[in-house]
Design an enzyme around this catalytic site. Structure first.
Site: not given
Length: 338
Positions: A202-204, A206
């Site tokens: 998960l990107d930062a 999210s």
């Protein structure tokens, strides 16, 4: 006197008067008088049951031959299908390992109950080892190599392997080390003795569900597109979406690296200027959800992952972890054919 006056005799050819001539024969069963008068007379064809007149008039007349029927009380013989040659059945494989551990002890160690309860599972035919149902209590197996299922669920026998659910907070990077010095998920599991790595990312920007494990085979299969593990997100986007835009997300959106599709998308709530949706997709490309909404001019303002396959985030608090239960883990492993 002449004979004609005395009435004693008739002239030749003169018709006989009533009452003086020979009597007509009475109609009998086999008479030859009026055709058809008798049951078996030779007069009108077909009058009798077995007459020789019109073909087929009688039950067994001399015309069209009647079909032969089976005798009363006897059924017609059934047609038998050709017999197939019987294939010799293969004996079940022997899964017993002479220097292994008793199966009931292995199951008890894996958390399936007491040893006595595990013996009942074996005797009841609930346990399968390497594809073979085992019902004997003396069977020994190698916990490091045996594949054991109980009622169809895979049992993790290796006690050194573990899988965690993490509720990743906003601003944390999905990596165990970041050269830029940003906060990583490693900081959230620093108290775990195992060497863990994340499944997917998960990107930062999210939040939500992230799996951490030290089971390399499980992690590889979960990430492999072959198994198409679905992921569910709750997304908040700018603006209101028209029905045609929702259909477009499912039919396909053109991105720079190819077409992307959502499996499901539905609106949860709408407020002025924003829409909250639940989306399901099995795509694993980087930032795929955000890029799809940007392609239809609805940028994402918040994204939370709530489910991976059969694993649900539930009410797990942000930044906390929990160990997958036996049933959860067995279901997850079954989803990737383990």
């Amino acid at each position: 006197m002449n004979d004609d006056r005395r009435g004693g005799s008739r002239r030749e050819g003169q018709p006989q008067r009533s009452g003086q001539g020979p009597r007509k024969p009475a109609p009998g069963r086999q008479g030859t008088g009026k055709p058809g008068a008798g049951k078996q007379g030779a007069g009108k064809p077909g009058a009798g049951k077995q007459g020789a007149g019109k073909p087929g008039a009688g039950k067994q007349g001399a015309g069209k031959p009647a079909a032969r029927r089976p005798a009363a009380g006897k059924a017609a013989p059934a047609r038998q299908a050709p017999r197939r040659p019987q294939q010799p059945s293969e004996p079940p494989r022997d899964v017993h390992v002479a220097d292994g551990v008793r199966l009931q002890k292995v199951l008890a160690t894996a958390g399936l109950g007491s040893r006595r309860a595990c013996e009942d599972l074996i005797a009841g035919g609930h346990v399968e080892v390497d594809g073979v149902i085992v019902t004997e209590l003396g069977v020994r197996v190698d916990p490091a190599t045996a594949v054991v299922h109980v009622d169809g669920l895979r049992v993790q026998l290796d006690q050194d392997k573990i899988t965690l659910v993490l509720n990743k907070p906003l601003g944390v990077v999905s990596t165990m080390h970041d050269p830029l010095g940003r906060s990583t998920v490693a900081e959230l599991v620093r108290d775990r003795p195992e060497r863990l790595f994340h499944v997917g990312r998960l990107d930062a920007d999210s939040e939500g569900l992230l799996l951490l494990t030290n089971d390399g085979e499980l992690a590889n299969r979960l990430a492999h597109p072959k198994y198409e593990i679905a992921k569910t997100y709750v997304v908040t986007v700018e603006g209101a979406l028209f029905p045609r835009e929702l259909k477009q997300l499912q039919y396909g959106v053109e991105l720079e690296d190819g077409t992307a599709q959502m499996d499901k998308v539905r609106v949860i709530d709408e407020v002025p200027g924003f829409t909250m949706l639940e989306v399901v997709l099995h795509e694993g490309r980087n930032r795929i959800v955000r890029r799809m909404f940007e392609a239809i001019d609805h940028p994402v303002t918040r994204l939370v992952r709530t489910r991976i396959g059969p694993i649900v985030l539930g009410d797990l608090r942000v930044g906390r972890t929990r160990v997958l239960g036996r049933v959860e883990l067995g279901t997850l492993m079954g989803a990737v054919d383990l």
